[in-house]
Write a protein that holds these residues in place. Structure first.
Motif, PDB file in Angstrom:
ATOM      1  N   VAL A   1     -53.166 -71.858 -34.143  1.00 37.38           N
ATOM      2  CA  VAL A   1     -52.172 -72.041 -33.125  1.00 37.38           C
ATOM      3  C   VAL A   1     -52.839 -71.759 -31.655  1.00 37.38           C
ATOM      4  CG1 VAL A   1     -50.099 -70.955 -32.297  1.00 37.38           C
ATOM      5  CG2 VAL A   1     -50.484 -71.381 -34.741  1.00 37.38           C
ATOM      6  N   VAL A   2     -53.717 -70.706 -31.504  1.00 42.54           N
ATOM      7  CA  VAL A   2     -54.223 -70.383 -30.175  1.00 42.54           C
ATOM      8  C   VAL A   2     -54.972 -71.655 -29.653  1.00 42.54           C
ATOM      9  CG1 VAL A   2     -55.845 -68.901 -28.926  1.00 42.54           C
ATOM     10  CG2 VAL A   2     -54.341 -67.897 -30.603  1.00 42.54           C
ATOM     11  N   ARG A   3     -55.738 -72.182 -30.800  1.00 49.08           N
ATOM     12  CA  ARG A   3     -56.655 -73.376 -30.251  1.00 49.08           C
ATOM     13  C   ARG A   3     -55.753 -74.670 -29.838  1.00 49.08           C
ATOM     14  NH1 ARG A   3     -61.689 -73.781 -30.921  1.00 49.08           N
ATOM     15  NH2 ARG A   3     -61.741 -71.897 -32.341  1.00 49.08           N
ATOM     16  N   THR A   4     -54.802 -74.835 -30.665  1.00 49.68           N
ATOM     17  CA  THR A   4     -53.898 -75.719 -30.333  1.00 49.68           C
ATOM     18  C   THR A   4     -53.155 -75.692 -28.732  1.00 49.68           C
ATOM     19  OG1 THR A   4     -53.548 -76.147 -32.640  1.00 49.68           O
ATOM     20  CG2 THR A   4     -52.038 -77.245 -30.955  1.00 49.68           C
ATOM     21  N   VAL A   5     -52.577 -74.569 -28.633  1.00 48.32           N
ATOM     22  CA  VAL A   5     -51.844 -74.395 -27.215  1.00 48.32           C
ATOM     23  C   VAL A   5     -52.949 -74.377 -26.426  1.00 48.32           C
ATOM     24  CG1 VAL A   5     -49.843 -73.201 -28.424  1.00 48.32           C
ATOM     25  CG2 VAL A   5     -51.775 -71.952 -27.694  1.00 48.32           C
ATOM     26  N   HIS A   6     -54.304 -74.044 -26.607  1.00 46.72           N
ATOM     27  CA  HIS A   6     -55.264 -73.705 -25.361  1.00 46.72           C
ATOM     28  C   HIS A   6     -55.619 -75.281 -25.155  1.00 46.72           C
ATOM     29  CE1 HIS A   6     -58.794 -73.090 -23.232  1.00 46.72           C
ATOM     30  NE2 HIS A   6     -59.483 -73.682 -23.924  1.00 46.72           N
ATOM     31  N   LEU A   7     -55.908 -76.070 -26.022  1.00 48.12           N
ATOM     32  CA  LEU A   7     -56.272 -77.570 -25.729  1.00 48.12           C
ATOM     33  C   LEU A   7     -54.993 -78.228 -25.192  1.00 48.12           C
ATOM     34  CD1 LEU A   7     -58.784 -78.146 -28.527  1.00 48.12           C
ATOM     35  CD2 LEU A   7     -59.210 -77.577 -26.139  1.00 48.12           C
ATOM     36  N   ARG A   8     -54.035 -78.022 -25.783  1.00 45.71           N
ATOM     37  CA  ARG A   8     -52.687 -79.050 -25.648  1.00 45.71           C
ATOM     38  C   ARG A   8     -51.552 -78.612 -24.692  1.00 45.71           C
ATOM     39  NH1 ARG A   8     -54.087 -84.297 -27.052  1.00 45.71           N
ATOM     40  NH2 ARG A   8     -55.494 -84.128 -28.983  1.00 45.71           N
TER      41      ARG A   8
ATOM     42  N   LEU B   1     -48.034 -63.595 -31.504  1.00 44.19           N
ATOM     43  CA  LEU B   1     -48.881 -64.008 -30.554  1.00 44.19           C
ATOM     44  C   LEU B   1     -48.062 -63.463 -29.037  1.00 44.19           C
ATOM     45  CD1 LEU B   1     -50.364 -67.328 -31.494  1.00 44.19           C
ATOM     46  CD2 LEU B   1     -51.725 -65.180 -30.996  1.00 44.19           C
ATOM     47  N   ALA B   2     -46.730 -63.818 -29.172  1.00 45.10           N
ATOM     48  CA  ALA B   2     -45.943 -63.467 -28.137  1.00 45.10           C
ATOM     49  C   ALA B   2     -45.590 -62.064 -27.720  1.00 45.10           C
ATOM     50  CB  ALA B   2     -44.476 -64.167 -28.400  1.00 45.10           C
ATOM     51  N   ALA B   3     -45.970 -61.236 -28.820  1.00 45.36           N
ATOM     52  CA  ALA B   3     -45.908 -59.893 -28.880  1.00 45.36           C
ATOM     53  C   ALA B   3     -46.994 -59.308 -28.265  1.00 45.36           C
ATOM     54  CB  ALA B   3     -45.618 -59.123 -30.155  1.00 45.36           C
ATOM     55  N   ASP B   4     -48.151 -59.886 -28.418  1.00 44.29           N
ATOM     56  CA  ASP B   4     -49.513 -59.539 -27.863  1.00 44.29           C
ATOM     57  C   ASP B   4     -49.758 -60.245 -26.591  1.00 44.29           C
ATOM     58  OD1 ASP B   4     -50.258 -58.172 -30.262  1.00 44.29           O
ATOM     59  OD2 ASP B   4     -51.311 -59.756 -31.217  1.00 44.29           O
ATOM     60  N   GLY B   5     -48.944 -60.692 -26.046  1.00 43.05           N
ATOM     61  CA  GLY B   5     -48.999 -61.423 -24.598  1.00 43.05           C
ATOM     62  C   GLY B   5     -49.840 -62.451 -24.634  1.00 43.05           C
ATOM     63  N   VAL B   6     -50.191 -63.299 -25.756  1.00 46.80           N
ATOM     64  CA  VAL B   6     -50.927 -64.335 -25.710  1.00 46.80           C
ATOM     65  C   VAL B   6     -50.188 -65.677 -25.251  1.00 46.80           C
ATOM     66  CG1 VAL B   6     -52.608 -65.966 -27.004  1.00 46.80           C
ATOM     67  CG2 VAL B   6     -52.416 -63.410 -27.486  1.00 46.80           C
TER      68      VAL B   6
ATOM     69  N   MET C   1     -38.342 -74.237 -30.032  1.00 51.19           N
ATOM     70  CA  MET C   1     -38.796 -73.390 -28.863  1.00 51.19           C
ATOM     71  C   MET C   1     -40.259 -73.900 -28.449  1.00 51.19           C
ATOM     72  SD  MET C   1     -36.555 -71.209 -28.075  1.00 51.19           S
ATOM     73  CE  MET C   1     -37.326 -69.768 -27.140  1.00 51.19           C
ATOM     74  N   VAL C   2     -40.652 -73.869 -27.125  1.00 48.65           N
ATOM     75  CA  VAL C   2     -41.845 -74.414 -26.441  1.00 48.65           C
ATOM     76  C   VAL C   2     -42.958 -73.132 -26.501  1.00 48.65           C
ATOM     77  CG1 VAL C   2     -42.843 -75.548 -24.704  1.00 48.65           C
ATOM     78  CG2 VAL C   2     -40.988 -76.449 -25.564  1.00 48.65           C
ATOM     79  N   VAL C   3     -43.916 -73.397 -26.971  1.00 47.18           N
ATOM     80  CA  VAL C   3     -44.805 -72.126 -26.901  1.00 47.18           C
ATOM     81  C   VAL C   3     -46.018 -72.611 -25.712  1.00 47.18           C
ATOM     82  CG1 VAL C   3     -46.586 -71.093 -28.240  1.00 47.18           C
ATOM     83  CG2 VAL C   3     -44.550 -71.971 -29.431  1.00 47.18           C
TER      84      VAL C   3
END
Length: 378
Positions: free
Chosen positions: A9-16, A42-47, A64-66
């Protein structure tokens, strides 16, 4: 499994960038409850942050949009070029959070002096952002040994066997990845530019010399030592001009900055801004390009045709001065690439396009190689 899903998920939102939960579930082939659990953590961790989609229409509960939080993790991106040094802070998602022009880079610059300037810029950016970076990526115009960041040779900087990766790591305390600037330009266009959804591309750039980067099957082609892509030193003319590499008749001598200056009737030395203005003037005139520029296009086509035959890319991306010159030579280039290629109807198969990222490409590519090693741990 939980860690792998989080990393995906982190990789996807980083790139997209901003991506709906529904799109994440579909793209990663995970069920919605898993995506909800990962995104909530991830939201709880502030990412990441979540928000309602803008301009939503239709009935039913919206997905919801991430969106990545840029300051959740950031890296240092450095571009060392003939004439300038840029040090930038790039946050999660690829946005530039801060940038320092760390002074001009003269030929024969002392590596230790340059390392000190980079370290000072990193300290200033850290103070400005109130946190430390996670890693550093560096773009250099030369032969780079990927395993340890040794600059085997950078003729335009006057460097040979400079352990740049080790020097920067010692000065900053960061993990440092050093790569050739053209390889990073190719990577940047692949993940954030005009070849974003293209897995097979060649990136060509004219700065002082000619550089190239290759993405094949979605993977950078580095070679055994990390030196692949030195396309400027293909031998194309037996009786050609002397090249800075010590050989004669390299492609660089026919399509590099010096050759482009000759083609438009400018002196061999002078501000690059004058050359760019002349190219703009010729484009705006709308007249057929001068014969010298047509000849330049033929030499450009010879090398591009060879690369297309060898690598079978879907797209050839032109950066640096080539992007400025492309509109003036594209007809000649298209015609002669078609004649030089063995592929059936090659111009229908190969797109010839200017860079979408311009001068920012190598810097953004440097950020991406730095992020590649840390995304799984965010």
């Amino acid at each position: 499994m939980r860690r792998a899903n989080r990393a995906a998920v982190v990789r996807t939102v980083h790139l997209r960038g901003a991506t709906s939960r529904a799109a994440l579930a579909a793209g990663l082939e995970l069920n919605r409850s898993t995506i909800k659990s990962v995104v909530d953590a991830l939201a709880a961790d502030g990412v990441v942050v979540e928000s309602l989609p803008v301009g939503r229409q239709g009935a039913g509960r919206p997905s919801m949009v991430v969106t990545p939080c840029p300051r959740a993790a950031w890296v240092v991106a450095v571009e060392i070029a003939v004439g300038w040094l840029t040090v930038a802070a790039v946050g999660l998602g690829g946005g530039v959070l801060g940038q320092r022009g760390a002074g001009p880079v003269r030929r024969e610059v002392d590596p230790s002096e340059l390392v000190g300037r980079v370290a000072d810029a990193v300290s200033a950016l850290s103070a400005e952002l109130g946190s430390r970076p996670s890693a550093m990526g560096v773009a250099v115009p030369g032969l780079v040994r990927a395993s340890d960041g040794l600059i085997r040779r950078a003729p335009n900087l006057g460097w040979s066997d400079v352990p740049l990766g080790e020097l920067l790591a010692a000065a900053t305390g960061l993990g440092v990845l050093v790569r050739n600037e053209s390889d990073l330009g190719a990577l940047a266009e692949h993940v954030r530019g005009c070849a974003r959804d293209v897995d097979d591309l060649v990136f060509l750039v004219v700065d002082v010399g000619v550089g190239g980067g290759v993405i094949s099957g979605g993977v950078s082609i580095d070679g055994a030592g990390g030196y692949a892509g030195e396309v400027g030193h293909m031998a194309v003319r037996r009786d050609g001009r002397a090249c800075r590499c010590g050989s004669h008749g390299c492609w660089e001598t026919e399509v590099g900055e010096g050759a482009l200056r000759r083609a438009v009737g400018l002196p061999s030395e002078g501000p690059r801004s004058h050359l760019r203005r002349e190219l703009v003037r010729l484009r705006n005139e709308g007249a057929p390009p001068p014969d010298e520029l047509v000849e330049y296009g033929r030499w450009l086509a010879m090398g591009v045709g060879n690369l297309v035959n060898l690598l079978d890319p879907e797209v050839v991306v032109f950066g640096g001065l080539l992007a400025d010159a492309l509109p003036l030579v594209v007809d000649t280039l298209t015609e002669h690439v078609a004649a030089a290629c063995l592929l059936a109807r090659p111009t229908a198969l190969v797109a010839l396009v200017p860079s979408a990222l311009g001068a920012s490409g190598p810097l953004l590519g440097a950020a991406e190689v730095a992020f590649a090693g840390i995304l799984d741990g965010i």
